[in-house]
Motif scaffolding. Structure first.
Motif, PDB file in Angstrom:
ATOM      1  N   THR A  36      -6.981  -0.449  27.020  1.00 54.57           N
ATOM      2  CA  THR A  36      -5.480  -0.928  26.627  1.00 54.57           C
ATOM      3  C   THR A  36      -5.118  -0.524  25.289  1.00 54.57           C
ATOM      4  O   THR A  36      -3.835  -0.208  25.196  1.00 54.57           O
ATOM      5  CB  THR A  36      -5.555  -2.673  26.878  1.00 54.57           C
ATOM      6  N   PHE A  37      -5.953  -0.823  24.153  1.00 51.20           N
ATOM      7  CA  PHE A  37      -5.763  -0.314  23.045  1.00 51.20           C
ATOM      8  C   PHE A  37      -5.177   1.130  22.809  1.00 51.20           C
ATOM      9  O   PHE A  37      -4.426   1.512  22.166  1.00 51.20           O
ATOM     10  CB  PHE A  37      -6.942  -0.521  22.054  1.00 51.20           C
ATOM     11  N   SER A  40      -1.864   1.943  24.670  1.00 52.07           N
ATOM     12  CA  SER A  40      -0.698   1.263  23.803  1.00 52.07           C
ATOM     13  C   SER A  40       0.139   2.454  23.236  1.00 52.07           C
ATOM     14  O   SER A  40       1.186   2.231  22.900  1.00 52.07           O
ATOM     15  CB  SER A  40      -1.209   0.185  22.714  1.00 52.07           C
ATOM     16  N   SER A 162      -5.321  -0.980  32.794  1.00 57.34           N
ATOM     17  CA  SER A 162      -5.302  -1.306  31.164  1.00 57.34           C
ATOM     18  C   SER A 162      -3.717  -0.269  30.895  1.00 57.34           C
ATOM     19  O   SER A 162      -3.423  -0.776  29.791  1.00 57.34           O
ATOM     20  CB  SER A 162      -6.408  -0.287  30.574  1.00 57.34           C
ATOM     21  N   ALA A 166      -1.090  -2.260  29.083  1.00 56.44           N
ATOM     22  CA  ALA A 166      -0.498  -2.074  27.580  1.00 56.44           C
ATOM     23  C   ALA A 166       1.007  -1.656  27.769  1.00 56.44           C
ATOM     24  O   ALA A 166       1.606  -2.284  26.694  1.00 56.44           O
ATOM     25  CB  ALA A 166      -1.306  -0.517  27.239  1.00 56.44           C
ATOM     26  N   GLN A 167       1.600  -1.278  28.863  1.00 56.59           N
ATOM     27  CA  GLN A 167       2.994  -1.196  28.789  1.00 56.59           C
ATOM     28  C   GLN A 167       3.831  -2.359  29.088  1.00 56.59           C
ATOM     29  O   GLN A 167       5.186  -2.386  28.993  1.00 56.59           O
ATOM     30  CB  GLN A 167       3.361   0.084  29.985  1.00 56.59           C
ATOM     31  N   VAL A 170       2.602  -4.407  25.012  1.00 54.41           N
ATOM     32  CA  VAL A 170       3.023  -3.766  23.831  1.00 54.41           C
ATOM     33  C   VAL A 170       4.566  -4.176  23.388  1.00 54.41           C
ATOM     34  O   VAL A 170       4.717  -4.563  22.406  1.00 54.41           O
ATOM     35  CB  VAL A 170       2.832  -2.282  23.631  1.00 54.41           C
ATOM     36  N   TRP A 213      -5.241  -7.901  19.286  1.00 53.94           N
ATOM     37  CA  TRP A 213      -6.507  -7.209  19.719  1.00 53.94           C
ATOM     38  C   TRP A 213      -7.519  -7.347  18.778  1.00 53.94           C
ATOM     39  O   TRP A 213      -8.864  -7.509  19.252  1.00 53.94           O
ATOM     40  CB  TRP A 213      -5.948  -5.708  20.195  1.00 53.94           C
TER      41      TRP A 213
END
Length: 443
Positions: A36-37, A40, A162, A166-167, A170, A213
């Motif tokens: 996920t990081f 991002s 993930s 993220a979408q 963030v 995070w």
């Protein structure tokens, strides 16, 4: 065996199962947080494009490519270090990602962040992808092992989830305005998140995502260290080297190409699409882009289910054909958008892109079914690690190709590349797996 001995043995087995269950969930948790990081960056670049960062379209798209290359290299690196780090791998990767997220927080808090710094942050973002190797190792079944095998589809699906996470997260965190946090980045065009629209003039807090995070990585790092200290050392396990498979089994290459066409297309388009929509259409598309990973989450198990009924190769063939159609339609509307009023072509283009992502995820589910029938289970997880690493190149090639096309205002030509690619896949899959007298006819 007396009653006391039986009780002690049962207690040992339960304790062993419990400790390995903790390590299993820690492995998956670090994988989810790390990917996920990394994902991002598909959204961070959009927020930078909407801000006063003064970065060119090619620079921003190249940041996506750098992040993609980082993920691909880290995934490959994970296969090399997983045996050396063993049960310590979640703790090591969580600690490294904690340091990376802290560095990201510091840099995004700076009042004058530069492109070289952003490139370095993007290059470090993919380290969490090293956790794919230990996660896939959890899918192996060993004789005498106390571990219950994990489904390979769960591990693969976590990449899609993930991107979806993220979408969603963030834009929400970057446009949230907590007390005590400041940023020199300001929206010059309106943006938004899943819940609300954000007007121009509001600050963008990219450091907020890194902060959240960092807290999550801190917790997982502490728990992972404790788990590594108390989990018994694993028994010696049989090694299956991918080098031997690559030289002795051509189906590794065939399936890797098909996997790259399906999963690689999804990962590449999902990473590049948010920024592409921003440059070509200029809409507040962060409210919508999460739909791509969401439809992929639905499509992949559906493709696996269809493949179980009709055969993996047949479903893959139909998926590739549909990918060609949706790719051609998307390229057509992209051409119209670049040579006419863009706003009237946004909806048909976006729907065709969702169709392309849906069918690529559908085909990926069916390719995995084919791989399970072509390879013994002992080999499948290794082949999937290799094929998945190759597929990550989609997150490198597509952003680079779009970066080049944006300079000449010819982004529609990118779809021609992929239509040709899918035609090759159609012929390859049909000749090898759909010939009636082939070795693996319609597996």
């Amino acid at each position: 065996m007396d009653k006391a001995s039986a009780t002690n043995t049962l207690s040992d087995v339960q304790g062993n199962l419990g400790s390995h269950a903790v390590l299993r969930w820690l492995t998956l948790s670090v994988l989810l947080l790390g990917v996920t990081f990394w994902a991002s960056w598909s959204v961070i670049v959009v927020l930078l494009a909407k801000s006063n960062a003064n970065l060119t379209p090619s620079q921003l798209m190249s940041l996506v490519a750098i992040a993609g290359a980082s993920g691909a290299l880290s995934r490959l690196l994970g296969t090399l270090v997983v045996n050396q780090l063993g049960r310590w791998m979640p703790a090591v990767i969580a600690t490294i990602m904690l340091l990376v997220s802290i560095d990201s927080f510091v840099q995004f808090s700076d009042t004058n962040i530069t492109y070289p710094v952003l490139a370095l942050l993007a290059a470090l973002s993919g380290i969490g992808c090293t956790m794919f190797a230990p996660a896939f190792d959890l899918t192996r079944q060993y004789k005498g092992s106390l571990n219950l095998p994990l489904s390979m589809s769960v591990v693969i699906g976590m990449t899609i989830f993930s991107l979806f996470l993220a979408q969603l997260a963030v834009p929400l965190l970057a446009t949230w305005q907590p007390d005590g946090m400041e940023s020199s980045l300001v929206l010059q065009r309106s943006s938004g998140n899943f819940f609300a629209r954000v007007d121009a003039g509001e600050p963008i807090l990219l450091n907020s995502f890194s902060c959240v995070w960092a807290v999550l990585f801190t917790f997982t790092a502490i728990v992972s260290v404790g788990a590594a200290l108390f989990v018994p050392k694993k028994q010696s396990l049989p090694k299956v080297t991918i080098r031997k498979l690559l030289t002795q089994n051509g189906h590794v290459w065939y399936c890797s190409i098909l996997y790259n066409m399906t999963f690689g297309s999804f990962i590449g388009f999902a990473m590049a699409l948010p920024l592409l929509l921003e440059f070509v259409f200029g809409y507040s598309t962060l409210i919508l882009v999460w739909m791509g990973p969401f439809v992929a989450l639905l499509a992949r198990p559906f493709g696996r289910w269809l493949a179980g009924i009709f055969g993996g190769a047949l479903v893959t063939q139909i998926s590739l054909l549909l990918m060609m159609v949706f790719g051609a339609v998307a390229g057509r509307y992209m051409y119209f958008a670049q040579h006419g009023p863009t706003e009237i072509y946004f909806e048909p283009f976006f729907i065709s892109m969702l169709g392309l992502i849906f069918t690529s995820a559908l085909g990926n589910g069916s390719v995995v079914v084919t791989m399970r029938k072509v390879f013994p289970r002992t080999y499948t997880h290794r082949v999937l690690i290799w094929a998945g690493t190759i597929a990550m190149l989609g997150a490198v090639y597509l952003p680079l190709r779009f970066a080049w096309a944006l300079k000449s205002q010819s982004t529609d030509t990118v779809y021609i590349d992929f239509i040709v690619f899918y035609v090759i896949g159609l012929l390859l899959n049909g000749f090898i797996y759909l010939r009636r007298h082939g070795q693996f006819y319609n597996p």
